[in-house]
Each structure stands twice: as C-alpha cells, then as structure tokens.
Design an enzyme around this catalytic site. Structure first.
Site, PDB file in Angstrom:
ATOM      1  CD  GLU A  39      -3.008  -0.800  -0.102  1.00 45.43           C
ATOM      2  OE1 GLU A  39      -3.050   0.317  -0.641  1.00 45.43           O
ATOM      3  OE2 GLU A  39      -3.687  -1.764  -0.509  1.00 45.43           O
ATOM      4  CE1 TYR A 122      -6.156   3.797  -0.193  1.00 47.80           C
ATOM      5  CE2 TYR A 122      -3.789   3.542   0.169  1.00 47.80           C
ATOM      6  CZ  TYR A 122      -4.966   3.132  -0.425  1.00 47.80           C
ATOM      7  OH  TYR A 122      -4.961   2.027  -1.235  1.00 47.80           O
ATOM      8  CG  ASP A 140      -7.695   4.985  -3.928  1.00 50.45           C
ATOM      9  OD1 ASP A 140      -8.924   5.033  -4.213  1.00 50.45           O
ATOM     10  OD2 ASP A 140      -6.931   4.140  -4.414  1.00 50.45           O
TER      11      ASP A 140
END
Ligand code: SF4
Length: 356
Positions: A39, A122, A140
């Site tokens: 990520e 996020y 996102d």
C-alpha cells in the site's frame, strides 16, 4: 441500517471483484507487513511499476525485523527509481519503532497503527481492513472517482476540503462484514472499469445504480478544480573529477529526496549563466574550486509540485578540501562504484553517460 440499494451495490461489486480482480503478489497474503509495504508503494506509483519493486523488497526484507535491521541507504537503493523517497524513509523508521516496541508485530488497532511514521488515513484504512478485516473505508483517487460518478458529487475530487464528503460516502457504502474485500473491489473497479477517461460502463456491475450513467453525464464527473501551473527551476550541477574519482554528496535526511546521493549543484540565479552557477554552487556547497570543462547534458525532470531543467557539467578539480555544512556526507567514488549509491531520478537520467 442498510438500504436495499446499498446492499445491492455491495453484493454486485464484491461478486464482480471475485471474478475480475488482478492476480497481484500482495493479494496472495494476509501478512499485514507485506500488505502495508504494497500500500505504501501503491500510493504514488502504478501497479505495473510496483510489482517488481514489491517482489524485490519483500525478498530483501521479508518482515519488520529485517527491514528494521537494514541501513537506510540499502532501503533507499531498493526504492531507487520509484520516487517519493519519504515513503521509504518513513517505512524504515516505522519498522525500527515496531521492532523496538512490539518485537515487530504490526498493530491491528487504528490509534497505534495510524501513529507510525508515514501512516495516514488511507494507509491505515487499507491495511487494517485488508489484513485484519477492520471496518474502515478507504478513500483514494480511484474510490473518489467511482463515488463521484455513482452519486453525481459536485465537490471537486482534487480539493482537500472535499475529503469529508467522500469519506462519509465511502463509510456509508462500506460492507462492514467484508471491509477488506469491499475496499479492494471499489479500488479495482476504479482502476479497471471506471477509469478516468472512457470508462467501460458497458461492463460495469453498477450501471443500474450509477446516477452519472443513468443521466448520460459520465463525462462531467468527477469534477476537478483547475490547478495552477507548476513552477520550473533551472539547476546546474557538476561532475567533479579528481584522480579518476567523482564527488558525490548525500542530501540531508530531513529534506525532499533526503538520504539520496547526488552531484553537487544548485539553482541558477537570475542573470547568471548555468556554468557560473555550477562553479559558485560547488564552492558554496562543498568548498571546492573547480573549472567547467564541458557541458555533459541537459535533463528535464518533473516532481509533484515543480519541474526542473538540470544542466550538468564536467568539472575539473582545482583546489580545496571538501567541507560541508551540517552533518552531510560526501564520497569520492570510482565510476564503477556509482551503482552502489541511491540517486534521485534527475541524476539517474545522466548516470549512463558517465559510465560510457
Ligand atoms: Fe463508472 Fe460507468 Fe460504472 Fe458509473 S456505470 S460507476 S461511470 S463505469
């Protein structure tokens, strides 16, 4: 309480995802560390670029402990070419902290994980939902685009003030029974079907619920605020050679591209030639007198908030001993040793000329 439409959207999206999702290396694991690494890499970089970096990174540093034990320069070297090096520095700092405080265990609760260096909303929502099934919605660029079209949201997706609107929408749509799968399904739909240009509405599982599609206004969404043009700077740098060795300097750890190595130089002042700026900057930065021998190349490079034109000169060492301001390192390296050091993208664009 879930409305029938929300339940239907959740079911359709999840079914579509199970059938259509890409086979990506970080989807083969529930290891929170690997999901976290993926990520972090995916935040600013395209999936296809990330795949080899991810594979190499988790081979070199398979867990928090191995990353914590690595030195920063090796970590930056594994990141070289992907840009946004603060991501690597923060990941490394976070691994060191976890190694010292939790024996390398990745926290499964929001407060502890969100407090780690480089972990924003996020990353926290993505890792906690995918690795631990915690009910946090991710927001996102892909998610915002899908939501903006689905509900014809007029708030511009690139304005920070709109984040609350999109977060609330994402939370109300989240499938709390399967948050990780659902989050990945929305992001995957945005990446594969509801793309920025020419979305493939014909193959989309959400056509019956998409207000932009139903009203024939897909092209009008998402709304975006016009950005100011980014500034451009003229930079001069010198490849200083002395006894077949080249001078490189390491950027301070707390600045942009911190910890990376580069050739000394700096901004060309108004009314100054690039050659003169090169000589002046080297004198100011490392206390050496040099003479420009030739213009090696001109490189253009874009960062997120500005662009540069970099004129690179071959320079002959004249006199002086390297003295730098602050705790910043320098090295005289042979041509072959250049490969051992992590360089920013603009420098990497001309390294091949030096090796030829
Ligand atoms: Fe996006 Fe088209 Fe699907 Fe609407 S119908 S969510 S615009 S792909």
């Amino acid at each position: 309480m879930k409305t029938p439409a929300i339940s239907a959207i959740q079911r359709k999206l999840t079914d579509w995802y199970v059938e259509n999702r890409r086979d990506l290396p970080w989807r083969k694991t529930r290891d929170p560390y690997r999901i976290w690494v993926s990520e972090v890499m995916l935040q600013q970089t395209q999936v296809q670029t990330v795949i080899p970096y991810f594979n190499n990174f988790v081979t070199a540093y398979p867990d928090v402990a191995s990353l914590a034990r690595a030195d920063l320069q090796s970590v930056l070297k594994s990141w070289e070419g992907m840009g946004y090096y603060a991501r690597a520095r923060n990941l490394h700092r976070a691994a060191r902290r976890l190694h010292a405080e939790t024996h390398g265990r990745v926290p499964s609760n929001w407060a502890d994980f969100r407090a780690l260096p480089g972990v924003g909303d996020y990353i926290a929502a993505a890792v906690l939902s995918i690795a631990f099934d915690k009910p946090y919605a991710v927001v996102d660029g892909n998610v915002k685009r899908v939501l903006a079209r689905l509900s014809v949201v007029d708030a511009p997706v690139n304005q920070s003030g709109s984040m609350t609107v999109f977060r609330k929408m994402a939370e109300s749509l989240l499938d709390r029974a399967h948050p990780g799968t659902f989050n990945q399904a929305v992001m995957e739909l945005g990446a594969l079907v509801c793309t920025p240009r020419s979305p493939s509405c014909k193959t989309c599982p959400l056509t019956a619920y998409c207000r932009a599609f139903l009203s024939g206004r897909v092209d009008a969404y998402p709304k975006k605020e016009k950005r100011k043009p980014v500034p451009q700077y003229h930079i001069a740098a010198g490849v200083v050679e002395k006894n077949r060795r080249l001078l490189i300097t390491r950027r301070s750890p707390d600045v942009m591209l911190g910890g990376l190595w580069e050739f000394p130089g700096g901004k060309v002042r108004r009314g100054e030639t690039a050659e003169a700026a090169c000589v002046r900057e080297i004198r100011e930065e490392v206390n050496l007198a040099v003479a420009v021998e030739s213009h090696l190349t001109r490189v253009r490079h874009a960062y997120s908030h500005f662009k540069i034109i970099l004129d690179v000169f071959r320079c002959r060492y004249l006199s002086g001993r390297v003295r730098r301001r602050g705790p910043v390192a320098h090295r005289w390296v042979s041509y072959r040793q250049l490969d051992r050091y992590p360089f920013p993208g603009a420098n990497r664009k001309f390294l091949h000329l030096l090796k030829e």
